[in-house]
Write a protein that holds these residues in place. Structure first.
Motif, mmCIF file in Angstrom:
data_model
loop_
_atom_site.group_PDB
_atom_site.id
_atom_site.type_symbol
_atom_site.label_atom_id
_atom_site.label_comp_id
_atom_site.label_asym_id
_atom_site.label_seq_id
_atom_site.Cartn_x
_atom_site.Cartn_y
_atom_site.Cartn_z
ATOM 1 N N GLN A 144 -2.210 3.883 0.313
ATOM 2 C CA GLN A 144 -1.729 4.188 -1.041
ATOM 3 C C GLN A 144 -1.726 5.687 -1.288
ATOM 4 O O GLN A 144 -0.795 6.226 -1.900
ATOM 5 C CB GLN A 144 -2.587 3.475 -2.076
ATOM 6 C CG GLN A 144 -2.430 1.970 -2.046
ATOM 7 C CD GLN A 144 -2.684 1.309 -3.377
ATOM 8 O OE1 GLN A 144 -3.623 1.643 -4.079
ATOM 9 N NE2 GLN A 144 -1.838 0.360 -3.737
ATOM 10 N N TRP A 145 -2.762 6.357 -0.836
ATOM 11 C CA TRP A 145 -2.860 7.807 -1.059
ATOM 12 C C TRP A 145 -1.721 8.551 -0.367
ATOM 13 O O TRP A 145 -1.087 9.423 -0.956
ATOM 14 C CB TRP A 145 -4.214 8.305 -0.560
ATOM 15 C CG TRP A 145 -4.518 9.718 -0.974
ATOM 16 C CD1 TRP A 145 -4.829 10.161 -2.233
ATOM 17 C CD2 TRP A 145 -4.539 10.863 -0.129
ATOM 18 N NE1 TRP A 145 -5.048 11.516 -2.214
ATOM 19 C CE2 TRP A 145 -4.884 11.976 -0.929
ATOM 20 C CE3 TRP A 145 -4.326 11.064 1.232
ATOM 21 C CZ2 TRP A 145 -5.003 13.266 -0.416
ATOM 22 C CZ3 TRP A 145 -4.439 12.347 1.745
ATOM 23 C CH2 TRP A 145 -4.777 13.427 0.922
ATOM 24 N N SER B 102 -8.276 -1.900 -4.576
ATOM 25 C CA SER B 102 -9.700 -1.670 -4.786
ATOM 26 C C SER B 102 -10.462 -2.202 -3.596
ATOM 27 O O SER B 102 -9.904 -2.889 -2.735
ATOM 28 C CB SER B 102 -10.171 -2.365 -6.071
ATOM 29 O OG SER B 102 -11.577 -2.227 -6.249
ATOM 30 N N THR B 103 -11.748 -1.864 -3.523
ATOM 31 C CA THR B 103 -12.596 -2.374 -2.442
ATOM 32 C C THR B 103 -13.335 -3.646 -2.872
ATOM 33 O O THR B 103 -14.208 -4.136 -2.158
ATOM 34 C CB THR B 103 -13.614 -1.302 -2.014
ATOM 35 O OG1 THR B 103 -14.324 -0.835 -3.169
ATOM 36 C CG2 THR B 103 -12.910 -0.117 -1.366
ATOM 37 N N CYS C 27 -12.484 5.958 -1.951
ATOM 38 C CA CYS C 27 -11.437 4.927 -1.885
ATOM 39 C C CYS C 27 -10.730 4.757 -3.228
ATOM 40 O O CYS C 27 -9.495 4.686 -3.294
ATOM 41 C CB CYS C 27 -12.039 3.604 -1.443
ATOM 42 S SG CYS C 27 -12.474 3.544 0.314
ATOM 43 N N HIS C 28 -11.489 4.697 -4.310
ATOM 44 C CA HIS C 28 -10.871 4.495 -5.618
ATOM 45 C C HIS C 28 -10.156 5.754 -6.114
ATOM 46 O O HIS C 28 -9.176 5.657 -6.858
ATOM 47 C CB HIS C 28 -11.908 4.015 -6.637
ATOM 48 C CG HIS C 28 -12.287 2.583 -6.458
ATOM 49 N ND1 HIS C 28 -13.323 2.175 -5.635
ATOM 50 C CD2 HIS C 28 -11.745 1.436 -6.956
ATOM 51 C CE1 HIS C 28 -13.403 0.855 -5.659
ATOM 52 N NE2 HIS C 28 -12.458 0.378 -6.441
ATOM 53 N N THR D 63 2.617 2.069 -3.097
ATOM 54 C CA THR D 63 1.643 2.123 -4.201
ATOM 55 C C THR D 63 1.846 0.985 -5.198
ATOM 56 O O THR D 63 1.615 1.155 -6.390
ATOM 57 C CB THR D 63 1.654 3.481 -4.938
ATOM 58 O OG1 THR D 63 2.810 3.610 -5.752
ATOM 59 C CG2 THR D 63 1.563 4.646 -3.972
ATOM 60 N N ARG E 43 -6.509 0.547 3.630
ATOM 61 C CA ARG E 43 -5.658 0.116 2.516
ATOM 62 C C ARG E 43 -5.564 1.208 1.456
ATOM 63 O O ARG E 43 -4.481 1.502 0.937
ATOM 64 C CB ARG E 43 -6.204 -1.167 1.896
ATOM 65 C CG ARG E 43 -6.141 -2.376 2.787
ATOM 66 C CD ARG E 43 -6.927 -3.542 2.230
ATOM 67 N NE ARG E 43 -6.249 -4.170 1.104
ATOM 68 C CZ ARG E 43 -6.721 -4.176 -0.146
ATOM 69 N NH1 ARG E 43 -7.862 -3.578 -0.435
ATOM 70 N NH2 ARG E 43 -6.055 -4.796 -1.102
ATOM 71 N N GLN E 44 -6.699 1.826 1.141
ATOM 72 C CA GLN E 44 -6.701 2.884 0.131
ATOM 73 C C GLN E 44 -5.955 4.123 0.643
ATOM 74 O O GLN E 44 -5.221 4.770 -0.094
ATOM 75 C CB GLN E 44 -8.133 3.263 -0.239
ATOM 76 C CG GLN E 44 -9.055 2.110 -0.592
ATOM 77 C CD GLN E 44 -8.614 1.343 -1.819
ATOM 78 O OE1 GLN E 44 -8.272 0.167 -1.744
ATOM 79 N NE2 GLN E 44 -8.594 1.996 -2.960
ATOM 80 N N SER F 114 -6.627 5.571 -4.602
ATOM 81 C CA SER F 114 -5.679 4.667 -5.259
ATOM 82 C C SER F 114 -5.443 5.042 -6.723
ATOM 83 O O SER F 114 -4.418 4.669 -7.290
ATOM 84 C CB SER F 114 -6.157 3.217 -5.152
ATOM 85 O OG SER F 114 -7.479 3.074 -5.623
ATOM 86 N N GLY G 43 0.815 -1.207 0.000
ATOM 87 C CA GLY G 43 0.000 0.000 0.000
ATOM 88 C C GLY G 43 0.846 1.254 0.000
ATOM 89 O O GLY G 43 0.665 2.143 -0.832
#
Length: 483
Positions: free
Chosen positions: A135-136, A224-225, A212-213, A111, A131-132, A216, A108
């Motif tokens: 990554q952010w 992804s969720t 969330c998307h 990325t 999780r998202q 990422s 994560g």
């Protein structure tokens, strides 16, 4: 080496990072999913450790030199990746091993987007959001690292780009201080995330999935969720939105800054790296579309183009989102797209890979050597834009390429030694070193079935790829630790 100052800085980072455990806990309260306890425990543990490291060394002062800078950058990712695994370790369901938790956390934060989890949509919302979010935050860290920090240490694509090329990057020079640079990058990054969120929501996602998307997508992460990734939504409009924002995020963020600050979007078209990047993307999409149409994989040309466009951009920018199982396509295409991930995004973007500017300079150097064979006495220069580059820049690019290839071979051999088959070892190494995510063979869907030893090796590969090889490799030289 000012070790106490370094420990103080790391303590501050860990204490600051502990705050990121709060949003997932709040998400858990909102959705009443019972997944908030691991984040509260991780918050308490992280802030205590951070203060223990910071407080005894709080009075340490002194200018940090390049050596300390390298060590701080490497420890930044290693320490935060390790602390980021705490909520996953504390989880009761699913019950992840330490290797799985660390792998997921580093995937994560760097990325990469490789996951050991299955049945993702059935996990608590808090875990999905976390999780998202990882990554952010990692994507923002990458940009600040590439644009503000690594150039000061003399490594990274932006160092070569800013110092040796004309155009908006050198002319604007962002802002003179790292703090100001980071602040302006945050404005751009948050604005793009907000725009992406609204676009996803308008296209039919609920607010949770849209946020969330967007996290990422702008980070070019790939988490992804849903197990089916973007394919879950079965929406050509969502696919297009994802492609547009992936391309924007794969562009040098200094260009975004120059365009906004100067209110002049022509800076994009004057940038040679961006032209090469768009040319590569166009060729990949057309080639994938031609092969898919010829093979009759999809029932209509519209569907074939939609899939070709999405997968080509997603894999080549190292996002790793999926709308279909590209591993089931004619073998030529998955291998082609995995090789395209070695190129990745532009320097100073959230994309992985070797970066477009380096690959373009390798191509120009190859052409120059061919010309020298024909005309040995002629003098040829390598130009990026309208300015000739000194030979030391080309030498640095060749050095980077050699180190990248060497690290790739060593990691792949180590994976083969764990009993992994050829295709899986090759694609897993490429997926993690290029910060791509999905692979082929046993890692086409997820990385949960490989051995713990392989997971530790691939975690190291993610860090190597994210830190552009040299930043981590320099720590293994005796010269670094002398004096």
């Amino acid at each position: 080496m000012q070790y106490r100052t370094i420990i103080k800085i790391l303590g501050q980072l860990v204490a600051l990072f502990s705050i990121t455990m709060i949003p997932p806990a709040l998400v858990s309260l909102i959705y009443k999913d019972g997944g908030g306890v691991p984040f509260v425990l991780a918050f308490v543990f992280s802030i205590i450790i951070g203060l223990i490291a910071y407080y005894p060394n709080r009075k340490q002062r002194g200018d940090l030199k390049a050596r300390e800078g390298f060590l701080i950058v490497v420890l930044f990712w290693l320490v935060l990746g390790s602390f980021g695994s705490l909520p996953l370790i504390f989880l009761e369901e699913p019950n992840l091993s330490i290797a799985d938790s660390v792998f997921e956390s580093f995937s994560g934060l760097t990325t990469t987007g490789a996951t050991v989890l299955t049945g993702i949509e059935y996990l608590p919302k808090a875990i999905l959001f976390y999780r998202q979010q990882l990554q952010w935050l990692g994507g923002m860290g990458i940009i600040v690292l590439a644009v503000a920090v690594l150039p000061m240490l003399g490594v990274g694509g932006m160092q070569l780009y800013r110092a040796e090329t004309p155009g908006p990057v050198k002319d604007s020079k962002m802002t003179p201080r790292i703090a100001d640079t980071a602040k302006h990058l945050w404005y751009i990054y948050v604005s793009l995330t907000g725009a992406c969120t609204l676009a996803y929501w308008a296209a039919g996602m609920n607010w949770f999935d849209a946020i969330c998307h967007a996290f990422s997508t702008i980070a070019i992460g790939g988490f992804s969720t849903y197990d089916a990734s973007i394919g879950h939504f079965n929406s050509p409009l969502i696919n297009i939105i994802c492609v547009v924002f992936l391309l924007i995020a794969a562009v040098n963020f200094s260009l975004h800054y120059a365009a906004v600050a100067n209110k002049n979007f022509r800076v994009y078209w004057r940038d040679p790296e961006l032209k090469v990047f768009l040319f590569i993307q166009t060729c990949l999409v057309l080639l994938c579309f031609f092969v898919l149409t010829s093979a009759g994989i999809y029932t209509s040309t519209d569907q074939a183009f939609d899939q070709a466009l999405f997968q080509a951009v997603s894999i080549s920018t190292t996002a790793g989102f999926a709308t279909d199982s590209f591993s089931q396509w004619p073998l030529f295409l998955p291998i082609l797209l995995i090789f395209s991930s070695f190129i990745g995004g532009c320097a100073g973007s959230t994309g992985g890979g070797m970066k477009v500017v380096r690959v373009f300079l390798l191509y120009l150097q190859g052409i120059r050597e061919l010309n020298r064979l024909v005309h040995p006495r002629a003098i040829y220069s390598i130009k990026l834009g309208r300015k000739a580059l000194p030979d030391k820049v080309v030498e640095a690019v060749w050095g980077f390429f050699s180190a990248y290839a060497l690290v790739f071979v060593i990691i792949m051999l180590c994976l083969l030694a764990t009993g992994m088959d050829n295709i899986t070892a090759f694609s897993a190494t490429a997926a993690c070193l290029n910060n791509l995510g999905p692979g082929l063979g046993d890692v086409a869907a997820h990385f949960g079935d490989i051995t713990d030893t392989a997971k530790w090796i691939l975690t190291l590969a993610m860090v190597f790829g994210r830190l552009e090889i040299f930043t981590l490799l320099v720590l293994f030289t005796p010269t670094f630790w002398r004096g």
